[in-house]
Design an enzyme around this catalytic site. Structure first.
Site, PDB file in Angstrom:
ATOM      1  N   ASP A  80      -3.482  -5.531   3.124  1.00 34.11           N
ATOM      2  CA  ASP A  80      -2.052  -5.795   3.291  1.00 34.11           C
ATOM      3  C   ASP A  80      -1.209  -4.623   2.827  1.00 34.11           C
ATOM      4  OD1 ASP A  80      -2.896  -6.347   0.596  1.00 34.11           O
ATOM      5  OD2 ASP A  80      -1.000  -7.379   0.232  1.00 34.11           O
ATOM      6  N   GLU A 174      -3.191  -8.331  -1.714  1.00 40.09           N
ATOM      7  CA  GLU A 174      -3.189  -7.661  -3.019  1.00 40.09           C
ATOM      8  C   GLU A 174      -1.767  -7.434  -3.502  1.00 40.09           C
ATOM      9  OE1 GLU A 174      -3.162  -4.130  -5.789  1.00 40.09           O
ATOM     10  OE2 GLU A 174      -2.132  -4.397  -3.894  1.00 40.09           O
TER      11      GLU A 174
HETATM   12 ZN    ZN Z   1      -2.554  -0.760  -3.214  1.00 41.32          ZN
END
Ligand code: ZN
Length: 409
Positions: A80, A174
């Site tokens: 992401d 993340e």
């Molecule tokens: Zn990163």
């Protein structure tokens, strides 16, 4: 290595911005689209145990090509991009052989300037990839993905380089703090791993903050202002008094390096009830305990001074410094340092003033320091990466695989 840039440019063309407001995983469909693409690429590389689970986590393995026992090591990156800037329709531009000076970012009117980003001064002669000034680049962390896949493809094409099992993992979400949540450490089956998610060449990180959230709830009493005399207790005034008891020289804007802080992040004000949300950060766990005790002491002091109204404190630990999980295994850091030095890279060890998925994974039983990607200015339109730096990251990954096998002989 020839496919490194090609891979990177392909991955950044996918819009994979994550969204903290959405609770399922992956939070956005774009991440699943990239995950499917990566899954196909890993199959095409003839890796084994290639899996893409329902939550968008990918894992795969390059099996050992030696007879002797070698610890399995892992390399991890996230798919992401940060919610801070758009990652849709990324139009990268390649600046070959950068010779200094400002770089115009497409026709956006934005520039990348060495006055603002002195790091550029050290990159003369290198080739850079920038944005067109309207989106982020996505080097965080698609550079990590491209580097890991390129390194594994290189190892596969060069069987003369001996290595143990190499486990690779690509995670969703993340940037919204959830990348480790559904990571299956047992299935991943590495003894330790490295996230390839750092910045400039040489970066090696295995220390991060210990983190606590502190909520200070100030209780007042609301009455019509016209008839409030001796009855109203304004919780916002109590909150203001409390904030003045906090140390003004221990805030994010006054600290750096290994210094911890108290940070008033937001407030929910009203006459009857005012909530102050703080984050407490410290590299030392004992000192974080002292910060918590300090807040409790100030709450108690204020309560004893107040004739009306009262204050409550709620403390919740959120993550811990991975150092305590990594340090019992010094070879994990030694290997990384050694691999860098052998690739002509000077290791630059520094503490992360935040948390990482690697920290969470370390506490889940997978010690996981962080290694550079070669990128700069993550999360915004000035993000860029050095192709030379990316190639060095690939070399370091290859060398880590090779040296792990050598050390086990
Ligand atoms: Zn990163």
């Amino acid at each position: 290595m020839d496919k490194l840039v090609e891979r990177f440019l392909r991955y950044v063309s996918f819009d994979t911005q994550s969204d903290g407001a959405i609770s399922h995983c992956p939070s956005t469909e774009g991440q699943r689209v990239l995950a499917k693409q990566l899954y196909q690429e890993l199959l095409a590389l003839e890796l084994t145990d290639v899996t893409l689970d329902d939550n968008g986590y990918i894992s795969a393995k390059l099996p050992a090509n030696v007879e002797h026992a070698v610890p399995a090591i892992g390399f991890i990156a996230h798919m992401d991009t940060a919610p801070d800037a758009s990652g849709k329709n990324v139009q990268p531009q390649i600046i070959e052989n950068y010779q200094g000076g400002e770089i115009a970012l497409g026709g956006s009117g934005e520039v990348l300037s060495p006055a603002q980003y002195p790091d550029l001064n050290a990159l003369h002669g290198q080739s850079l990839i920038t944005t067109d000034g309207t989106t982020l680049l996505g080097a965080d962390n698609k550079a990590g993905i491209a580097e890991i896949i390129t390194a594994v493809a290189y190892l596969k094409a060069n069987p003369n380089i001996k290595h143990g099992d190499i486990c690779i993992g690509f995670t969703p979400d993340e940037e919204i703090g959830r990348g480790a949540n559904l990571f299956d450490v047992e299935k991943f089956s590495a003894e330790w791993a490295y996230t390839i998610d750092g910045g400039p060449v040489g970066e090696l990180e295995y220390e991060n903050f210990n983190a606590t959230t502190a909520t200070v709830i100030c209780h007042g009493v609301n009455v019509h202002p016209g008839t409030a005399k001796d009855k109203m207790i304004n919780a916002m005034n109590i909150a203001a008094q409390f904030q003045l008891l906090m140390p003004m020289q221990q805030t994010p804007e006054t600290t750096e390096g290994y210094e911890g802080f108290y940070h008033l992040k937001s407030m929910l004000p009203s006459v009857a009830r005012t909530e102050l949300s703080y984050i407490l950060r410290d590299f030392d766990r004992q000192q974080l305990q002292e910060r918590k005790a300090f807040m409790q002491q100030k709450v108690d002091e204020l309560n004893s001074q107040l004739s009306k109204g009262h204050v409550e404190l709620e403390l919740t630990d959120s993550y811990f410094n991975m150092r305590e999980m990594v340090e019992p295994h010094p070879h994990i850091i030694e290997l990384a340092k050694q691999a860098m030095l052998e690739c002509g890279v000077q290791p630059n060890i520094k503490p992360i003033r935040g948390g990482t998925d690697g920290a969470r994974l370390s506490f889940m039983g997978l010690p996981c320091p962080n290694i550079f990607t070669g990128g700069y200015n993550f999360h915004g339109i000035h993000e860029f990466i050095s192709i030379d730096g990316m190639q060095q990251a690939v070399q370091v990954i290859v060398k880590l695989a090779e040296n792990t096998a050598k050390n086990a002989q």
